[in-house]
Design a protein around this motif. Sequence first.
Motif, PDB file in Angstrom:
ATOM      1  N   SER A  68      24.335  -2.225  13.320  1.00 39.71           N
ATOM      2  CA  SER A  68      25.104  -3.443  13.563  1.00 39.71           C
ATOM      3  C   SER A  68      25.533  -3.517  15.014  1.00 39.71           C
ATOM      4  CB  SER A  68      26.340  -3.452  12.653  1.00 39.71           C
ATOM      5  OG  SER A  68      27.215  -4.518  12.989  1.00 39.71           O
ATOM      6  N   ASP A 116      21.252 -11.313  10.606  1.00 42.93           N
ATOM      7  CA  ASP A 116      20.495 -10.253  11.259  1.00 42.93           C
ATOM      8  C   ASP A 116      19.574 -10.846  12.315  1.00 42.93           C
ATOM      9  OD1 ASP A 116      18.098 -11.092  10.055  1.00 42.93           O
ATOM     10  OD2 ASP A 116      18.121  -9.527   8.532  1.00 42.93           O
ATOM     11  N   HIS A 164      23.239  -7.639  12.065  1.00 40.84           N
ATOM     12  CA  HIS A 164      22.544  -6.387  11.779  1.00 40.84           C
ATOM     13  C   HIS A 164      21.171  -6.376  12.435  1.00 40.84           C
ATOM     14  CE1 HIS A 164      25.052  -5.582   7.880  1.00 40.84           C
ATOM     15  NE2 HIS A 164      25.766  -5.516   8.988  1.00 40.84           N
ATOM     16  N   HIS A 165      20.614  -5.189  12.551  1.00 45.79           N
ATOM     17  CA  HIS A 165      19.275  -5.050  13.114  1.00 45.79           C
ATOM     18  C   HIS A 165      18.513  -3.956  12.372  1.00 45.79           C
ATOM     19  CE1 HIS A 165      21.915  -2.361  15.631  1.00 45.79           C
ATOM     20  NE2 HIS A 165      20.959  -1.486  15.295  1.00 45.79           N
TER      21      HIS A 165
END
Length: 231
Positions: A68, A116, A164-165
């Motif tokens: 995150s 995301d 997010h990632h």
Amino acid sequence: MCGHLDLPSLWSKLTGKKDEAPPLTPQDIVNVLQDRGWETSIVKASDVEDLIPVKSTGILKCVDGRGSNNTAMCGPKIPGGVYAIAHNRGVTTLDGLANITKEVANNGHVPSVHGDDSADMLGCGFFRLWVTGEFDSMGYPRPEYDADQGANAVKQAGGIIEMHHGEHTEKVVLINLVENKTCEPIEDDQRFIVDGWVAGKFGLDVPKFLVGAAATVEMLGGPKKATIIVP
């Protein structure tokens, strides 16, 4: 939430049977999840090394275990963050979502929702399932807003937008029943974290909350493996 849970039968919620069972124990939750094909176990809080006290500076965030852009991870985790409360209560309007955001802040937590890097605000799998009708059969009315509108309402009401990632690689679902404790996400060793005690703090229907969390993991293709943390 510790010892016996003063709740309606989670079994009846899952099976559709209307007869109520005695108050639930953590072992009852294990038994029901196992009936759904889950691998489950119970552990004591003293055996969970990374269980930490919740801090007011931490965001009330989604159970998502990915990395995150927000590092304030010492807040409680529930599906979709603020969305979990709206979902459980059947609150579908932007005004209602804004009021819940303020309620979370008034109860000592930093409210949040997330997206995301790949899908913007639809990157929250829980919200995506909700808004596209995957919870219809469970009796949850859909929100009357899209992902961007919801995120803007939360932000305008004083909440945080988290991004997010990376890919989902969660290996387990932690269901934490130890009040005012949580675990922090580990990007390189992901797990879904569900702080079940939060449902009681916000007056939610706890069986529905737990069933909703389990169903979310199942519908998103997550691991049907749960560890229940008890005092």
